[in-house]
Design an enzyme around this catalytic site. Structure first.
Site, mmCIF file in Angstrom:
data_model
loop_
_atom_site.group_PDB
_atom_site.id
_atom_site.type_symbol
_atom_site.label_atom_id
_atom_site.label_comp_id
_atom_site.label_asym_id
_atom_site.label_seq_id
_atom_site.Cartn_x
_atom_site.Cartn_y
_atom_site.Cartn_z
ATOM 1 N N SER A 143 0.852 -1.186 0.000
ATOM 2 C CA SER A 143 0.000 0.000 0.000
ATOM 3 C C SER A 143 0.885 1.232 0.000
ATOM 4 O O SER A 143 1.997 1.220 0.539
ATOM 5 C CB SER A 143 -0.892 0.019 1.246
ATOM 6 O OG SER A 143 -1.533 1.270 1.390
ATOM 7 N N TYR A 156 -1.300 -0.054 10.531
ATOM 8 C CA TYR A 156 -1.434 -0.396 9.117
ATOM 9 C C TYR A 156 -0.204 0.044 8.316
ATOM 10 O O TYR A 156 0.371 -0.761 7.571
ATOM 11 C CB TYR A 156 -2.709 0.227 8.555
ATOM 12 C CG TYR A 156 -2.931 -0.035 7.085
ATOM 13 C CD1 TYR A 156 -3.473 -1.239 6.649
ATOM 14 C CD2 TYR A 156 -2.600 0.931 6.137
ATOM 15 C CE1 TYR A 156 -3.675 -1.482 5.295
ATOM 16 C CE2 TYR A 156 -2.798 0.698 4.788
ATOM 17 C CZ TYR A 156 -3.330 -0.505 4.365
ATOM 18 O OH TYR A 156 -3.516 -0.735 3.030
#
Length: 274
Positions: A143, A156
């Site tokens: 990501s 995250y």
């Protein structure tokens, strides 16, 4: 966006985690449509069965309800693929936990997030790669969140940054066996999380996304899935250990958002005029 099934994966076997819905479902559909037998792994039983019906409309697939944090269930996943097909060619580590309270995150939440987003990916790669031959491919979903600092989040981004490093290490270790390992890193996509924040409005998501994506909108799961298709195909046979950013230009913007100092000084002057 229509799926492009021009990549030929006939005879290949793929395992995709987190495939019940969202990006994982889009990736599974693309692989299945390209001819691969796909084992979808996920926790959402009802969603998984609905997605399985979509896959079976274009190819062959199987859904396994499993928790990737459990090694025994990972073993069952690998064994099911082998029992059904006798081989494993592709692994897509897509399952992800988004729970994140930034600096306030508890030790338990850190452990849970890293277990899902990082450790389970590493363990499944270990188990699946043992049965991959020359031409095997592992895709770890990264990501843009793992590349930049952001206030209010820690778990995250840290897990996705670690995924980038895991890909490099696995690529070097598995190269002698002819197994390639790559990361595919999306920016904002029209996913369940984005849909929730945009109150279900794609127009709103694109308008907000245009501020940080030079291509002027958020991406789609199908667009990311097409990058995965390329990465696992023979067209990418000389690529390993690298990251494929599928992010609408997000990662090329610096803190100045791609604008000159003059723009920011003029904007400041306009705000303070009068």
């Amino acid at each position: 966006m229509e799926q492009d099934f021009s990549v030929n994966l006939q005879g290949k076997v793929a395992i995709v985690t987190g495939a019940s819905q969202g990006l994982g479902a889009d990736i599974a559909l693309a692989l299945c449509g390209a001819g691969a037998w796909v084992l979808m792994v996920g926790l959402g039983q009802e969603q998984g069965q609905a997605t399985l019906a979509r896959l079976n409309a274009v190819g062959r697939a199987h859904f396994l309800h499993a928790d990737i944090r459990d090694d025994a269930q990972l073993d069952a996943c690998v064994q099911l693929a082998l029992e059904q097909t006798g081989r494993i060619d592709i692994l897509v580590n897509n399952a992800c936990s988004y729970g994140d309270q930034g600096l306030a995150s508890s030790r338990a939440l850190w452990h849970e997030t890293l277990d899902v987003n990082l450790v389970s990916s590493a363990i499944l790669a270990q188990k699946a790669s043992a049965y991959m031959g020359q031409g095997g491919v592992i895709i770890n979903m990264g990501s843009t969140g793992g590349k930049f600092g952001v206030a209010g989040r820690a778990l995250y981004p840290a897990s996705k940054a670690a995924i980038l490093q895991l890909t490099k290490s696995l690529a070097v270790e598995l190269a002698p066996a002819g197994i390639r390992v790559l990361t595919v890193s999306p920016a904002w996509t029209w996913s369940p999380a984005t849909q929730s924040m945009a109150a279900g409005s794609r127009e709103r998501a694109d308008q907000v996304g245009a501020q940080v994506h030079p291509l002027g909108r958020v991406g789609s799961g199908q667009e990311v899935a097409q990058a995965v298709l390329f990465a696992v195909s023979g067209a990418a046979s000389w690529m390993t250990g690298v990251d494929l950013p599928v992010d609408g230009g997000f990662s090329v913007l610096g803190p100045d958002q791609g604008r000159s100092p003059r723009h920011w000084f003029e904007a400041w002057a306009q705000r303070h005029a009068g």
